[in-house]
Design a protein around this motif. Structure first.
Motif, short mmCIF file in Angstrom:
data_model
loop_
_atom_site.label_atom_id
_atom_site.label_comp_id
_atom_site.label_asym_id
_atom_site.label_seq_id
_atom_site.Cartn_x
_atom_site.Cartn_y
_atom_site.Cartn_z
N ILE A 163 0.84 -1.20 0.00
CA ILE A 163 0.00 0.00 0.00
C ILE A 163 0.87 1.25 0.00
CG2 ILE A 163 -1.67 1.34 1.35
CD1 ILE A 163 -2.88 -1.40 2.18
N ALA A 164 1.94 1.23 0.77
CA ALA A 164 2.86 2.38 0.78
C ALA A 164 3.46 2.60 -0.61
CB ALA A 164 3.97 2.16 1.82
N ALA A 165 3.86 1.52 -1.27
CA ALA A 165 4.42 1.64 -2.62
C ALA A 165 3.37 2.14 -3.61
CB ALA A 165 4.98 0.29 -3.07
N GLU A 166 2.16 1.65 -3.48
CA GLU A 166 1.07 2.09 -4.35
C GLU A 166 0.77 3.57 -4.14
OE1 GLU A 166 -1.46 2.07 -7.35
OE2 GLU A 166 -0.38 0.25 -6.77
N PHE A 167 0.84 4.02 -2.89
CA PHE A 167 0.61 5.43 -2.61
C PHE A 167 1.68 6.29 -3.28
CE2 PHE A 167 0.87 9.27 0.06
CZ PHE A 167 -0.41 9.74 -0.13
N ALA A 220 3.26 10.01 -7.66
CA ALA A 220 4.11 10.26 -8.84
C ALA A 220 3.28 10.40 -10.11
CB ALA A 220 5.12 9.12 -9.00
N GLY A 221 2.19 9.64 -10.20
CA GLY A 221 1.36 9.67 -11.40
C GLY A 221 0.17 10.60 -11.31
N LEU A 273 -7.46 8.90 -7.26
CA LEU A 273 -8.31 7.78 -6.86
C LEU A 273 -7.51 6.70 -6.14
CD1 LEU A 273 -11.07 6.43 -6.81
CD2 LEU A 273 -10.55 5.47 -9.07
N ALA A 274 -6.39 6.29 -6.73
CA ALA A 274 -5.56 5.26 -6.09
C ALA A 274 -5.02 5.76 -4.76
CB ALA A 274 -4.41 4.84 -7.02
N GLY A 275 -4.57 7.00 -4.73
CA GLY A 275 -4.06 7.57 -3.49
C GLY A 275 -5.12 7.62 -2.40
N GLU A 308 -2.84 13.06 8.05
CA GLU A 308 -2.76 14.46 7.64
C GLU A 308 -1.70 14.71 6.56
OE1 GLU A 308 -4.80 17.03 8.38
OE2 GLU A 308 -6.03 15.61 9.53
N ALA A 309 -0.49 14.22 6.77
CA ALA A 309 0.58 14.45 5.80
C ALA A 309 0.29 13.77 4.46
CB ALA A 309 1.92 14.01 6.36
N PRO A 310 -0.13 12.49 4.46
CA PRO A 310 -0.47 11.88 3.17
C PRO A 310 -1.63 12.60 2.45
CG PRO A 310 -0.13 10.17 4.79
CD PRO A 310 -0.13 11.49 5.52
N LEU A 311 -2.62 13.04 3.21
CA LEU A 311 -3.72 13.79 2.59
C LEU A 311 -3.22 15.07 1.94
CD1 LEU A 311 -6.68 13.47 5.12
CD2 LEU A 311 -6.69 12.82 2.71
N ALA A 312 -2.35 15.78 2.65
CA ALA A 312 -1.79 17.02 2.10
C ALA A 312 -1.00 16.74 0.83
CB ALA A 312 -0.92 17.71 3.14
N GLN A 313 -0.19 15.68 0.85
CA GLN A 313 0.58 15.32 -0.34
C GLN A 313 -0.35 14.99 -1.51
OE1 GLN A 313 2.78 12.06 1.50
NE2 GLN A 313 4.65 13.10 0.86
N LEU A 314 -1.39 14.23 -1.23
CA LEU A 314 -2.31 13.84 -2.29
C LEU A 314 -3.02 15.06 -2.87
CD1 LEU A 314 -3.39 11.34 -3.77
CD2 LEU A 314 -5.24 11.26 -2.10
N TRP A 315 -3.49 15.97 -2.03
CA TRP A 315 -4.15 17.17 -2.53
C TRP A 315 -3.19 18.03 -3.33
CZ3 TRP A 315 -9.06 18.03 -3.21
CH2 TRP A 315 -9.98 17.31 -2.48
#
Length: 75
Positions: free
Chosen positions: A16-20, A25-26, A30-32, A50-57
């Motif tokens: 899951i970490a690798a998929e994130f 990167a892409g 949706l996947a994130g 919080e940090a992953p959400l911020a990165q995704l946004w």
């Protein structure tokens, strides 16, 4: 695909970490979002999202599904 379908349910935490990272990167919101949701379903503390959400946004805002929250709201 809706969050209840949990497409990453059978994947390991490492997968899951690798998929994130691939999603970031892409620019795949949706996947994130599914990665973040799966971590939450496995009991990850909200503060850790919080940090992953911020990165995704930041990297994939145009493709994030409407069901992905901006912030965790304690009910």
């Amino acid at each position: 695909m809706r969050p209840g379908q949990r497409p990453f349910r059978t994947r390991s935490d490492g997968e899951i970490a690798a998929e994130f990272e691939r999603a970031l990167a892409g620019g795949d919101g949706l996947a994130g979002a599914h990665c973040i949701h799966e971590r939450w379903m496995r009991g990850q503390y909200p503060a850790q999202a919080e940090a992953p959400l911020a990165q995704l946004w930041q990297r994939a805002s145009a493709s994030i599904p409407g069901w992905q929250t901006v912030r965790y709201i304690h009910g």
